[in-house]
Design a protein around this motif. Sequence first.
Motif, PDB file in Angstrom:
ATOM      1  N   ARG A 237      17.754  10.512 -11.823  1.00 47.00           N
ATOM      2  CA  ARG A 237      18.586  10.622 -10.648  1.00 47.00           C
ATOM      3  C   ARG A 237      18.457  10.975  -9.656  1.00 47.00           C
ATOM      4  O   ARG A 237      18.695  10.878  -8.601  1.00 47.00           O
ATOM      5  N   GLU A 254      25.787   7.680  -5.089  1.00 48.84           N
ATOM      6  CA  GLU A 254      26.625   9.020  -6.041  1.00 48.84           C
ATOM      7  C   GLU A 254      26.267   9.489  -7.294  1.00 48.84           C
ATOM      8  O   GLU A 254      25.647   7.791  -7.600  1.00 48.84           O
ATOM      9  N   ILE A 255      26.250  10.211  -7.647  1.00 45.21           N
ATOM     10  CA  ILE A 255      25.366  10.090  -9.509  1.00 45.21           C
ATOM     11  C   ILE A 255      26.983  10.230  -9.803  1.00 45.21           C
ATOM     12  O   ILE A 255      28.149  11.312 -10.010  1.00 45.21           O
ATOM     13  N   PHE A 256      27.400   9.434 -11.221  1.00 45.02           N
ATOM     14  CA  PHE A 256      28.213   9.212 -11.478  1.00 45.02           C
ATOM     15  C   PHE A 256      27.977   9.673 -13.307  1.00 45.02           C
ATOM     16  O   PHE A 256      27.619   9.152 -13.637  1.00 45.02           O
ATOM     17  N   GLY A 257      27.952  10.931 -14.130  1.00 41.25           N
ATOM     18  CA  GLY A 257      27.514  11.365 -15.435  1.00 41.25           C
ATOM     19  C   GLY A 257      26.188  10.666 -15.450  1.00 41.25           C
ATOM     20  O   GLY A 257      25.195  11.417 -14.650  1.00 41.25           O
ATOM     21  N   GLU A 258      25.513  10.050 -15.873  1.00 39.81           N
ATOM     22  CA  GLU A 258      24.255   9.436 -16.487  1.00 39.81           C
ATOM     23  C   GLU A 258      23.993   8.490 -16.011  1.00 39.81           C
ATOM     24  O   GLU A 258      23.105   8.123 -15.792  1.00 39.81           O
ATOM     25  N   GLU A 296      37.267   6.597  -9.108  1.00 42.63           N
ATOM     26  CA  GLU A 296      36.798   7.276  -8.230  1.00 42.63           C
ATOM     27  C   GLU A 296      35.633   6.777  -7.550  1.00 42.63           C
ATOM     28  O   GLU A 296      35.231   6.895  -6.010  1.00 42.63           O
ATOM     29  N   VAL A 300      35.480   7.766  -3.164  1.00 43.61           N
ATOM     30  CA  VAL A 300      34.792   8.270  -2.740  1.00 43.61           C
ATOM     31  C   VAL A 300      34.498   7.374  -1.722  1.00 43.61           C
ATOM     32  O   VAL A 300      34.211   7.578  -0.740  1.00 43.61           O
TER      33      VAL A 300
END
Lengths: 305, 312
Positions: A237, A254-258, A296, A300
């Motif tokens: 990631r 953006e990083i969303f969890g995994e 979310e 964002v």
Amino acid sequence: MPAAIAASAVTRRFGEIVAIERLSLEVEGGEIFAIVGPDGAGKTTLMRLICGALALDEGTLLVDGIDVRRQAWRVQAAIGYMPQRFSLYPDLSVMENLRFYGNIFGVPRLEFAKRAQELLNDFALAPFTRRLADELSGGMKQKLALACTLIHSPTTILLDEPTAGVDPVSRREFWRILYRISAGGTTIFVSTPYMDEAERAHRVAFITHGAILSLGSPADLKAHLAGEVVEITTQQRPKARRALRDEPSVRSIEIFGEALHALVPSAANAIPAIEARLRDAGVTDAVLRVIPPSLEDTFVARLSS
Amino acid sequence: MSAAAAVSSTVRVDALTRRFDSFVAVDAISFEIRAGEIWGFLGPNGAGKSTTIRMLCGVLAPTSGSAEVLGYDVGRDPEDVKLRIGYMPQGSSLWDDLSVEEHLRFYCGMFDIYGPGEKRAVDRWMERLDLKKRRSQLAGTLSGGYRKRLALACTLLHDPKMIFLDEPTSGVDPLSRREFWDIIVGLAEEGTTVLVTTHYLDEAEHCNELALIYGGKIIARGTPENLKHAPGGGETIEIVSEHNVAILDAVESLPFVRSAGLYGSALHITVAHKEDAAQLKAAVSRLGISIASLEPVTPSLEDVFADLVRTP
Ligand SMILES: Nc1ncnc2c1ncn2[C@@H]1O[C@H](COP(=O)(O)OP(=O)(O)OP(=O)(O)O)[C@@H](O)[C@H]1O
Ligand SMILES: [Mg+2]
């Protein structure tokens, strides 16, 4: 029936800072209404205005049709307010804290016993009734504060980030309780930094700089997102994100969890460009698909534009 | 190379226990943390996370068992530990009426950083954590996200090799949370070992290794991937419907449902076996409630957590 909360052109300043600026909104009776926004957006100020803890400079604010400016005491009797930093008595036990708040609100004895039992069970605090508040873990304190706010079964509750520090399982339970009391007609006005919680509210207002940026049901808000969301699943990631940071067809990444979420104006145009960038960067395991945006994503996107 | 730098495990915990009177808050836990790892510590409220961290930071004495941090024994040499680690406690550790820069200078004093070293450390961390513009702002007037940055900067001034962050992102908005995690990941890439607790399970995906503590005992460990695909983890079904709560009310007490809860705008239900999933589908269709979809999904960490905590 009047709206549970009706704010019209409400303004509040602190010196030169305009904390709330000509803000209007209506919350219906029995509704779960969530406000979300970045730190410092004015969420706490708005709550404090509604419960009469802070005076407004301009505009009008009615709770159940009652003018907060004229009859603050009547408003205060009808609502339960849980501030971000709720004061528990550190040297009183869990049960004594509950009894203390029960007494303030004049909850009759029999009713108190039943209500206290219910809340202690719902919040998994029952085994700790005799522990001093000071000796509770951070999240247990927060749950006790919630129980104290609900002890007198108020008709409208204002909850300022009630679940900060509360564990995921308890948060699920807490939202069950909110649904239950809202189904019973209680109005719930809640601020939260958790977007998955806002997603569970009936309506949501995004606020920044003391004003409403958008307002609607979670489904409406998501439907109005300009653009599409491409989910990129990869074990690399950070690397993938760096590779896509300055890809022109990607508005934000953006990083969303995994996974990574790329917000793009058009998925058809962006996907080949994203694939090429990832290949050049040596990210070989990426799987791309277009997904419906979450709240979310919407948040964002609104904030980063 | 110093003796401390030569050990590859930064933290070594052996049967560590803490009682408060007769109550056992931390119950003989053992684990190791390797250098450079981001080690996530998860668990329900009251599980013992903060109590463990306070013991590892040398601020709370263990009742029994032992722990070594950066080569020092926390029971025997708590002062050595305190000087070498960074600790960001749960909740606020700031003074509302001290400015950003005053906080940083105060903490330099605590770690014996004076003169040119002090100026260098303060400037460096203000720059890195984007606090320069706010150097003379009082902490009490900072937004939640910046308060957390300042608290983190205070723990980093003496360049600790190991930091303990107890709910560093609690109550912080989603954008600030992301920025905060960029900083944590950056520190780990430079070799700092990080132990972090969080109740936001999407954040736990950043960790190399996770441990779940419940009732003072560690009940599960592994990478985020391992935990989601652990044997015995069951099947997770996602239901999307306008009537989530009604469905939840109806299915949660069914004997084959292990755990169930609202997950964002959907409903996640965990059952033990594939056959149970079919039963669930039948039960839901008997309700006569309209649903948009019902399908198996990879469980989220939240599902795993809920399932483990219900069926320890
Ligand atoms: N000084 C104390 N005296 C008595 N009991 C205590 C004391 N400190 C903590 N405890 C108890 O020890 C248990 C573990 O608390 P701890 O603060 O470690 O939990 P936690 O996992 O950090 O929870 P949270 O997620 O809510 O922060 C709790 O039951 C708590 O009430
Ligand atoms: Mg804690």
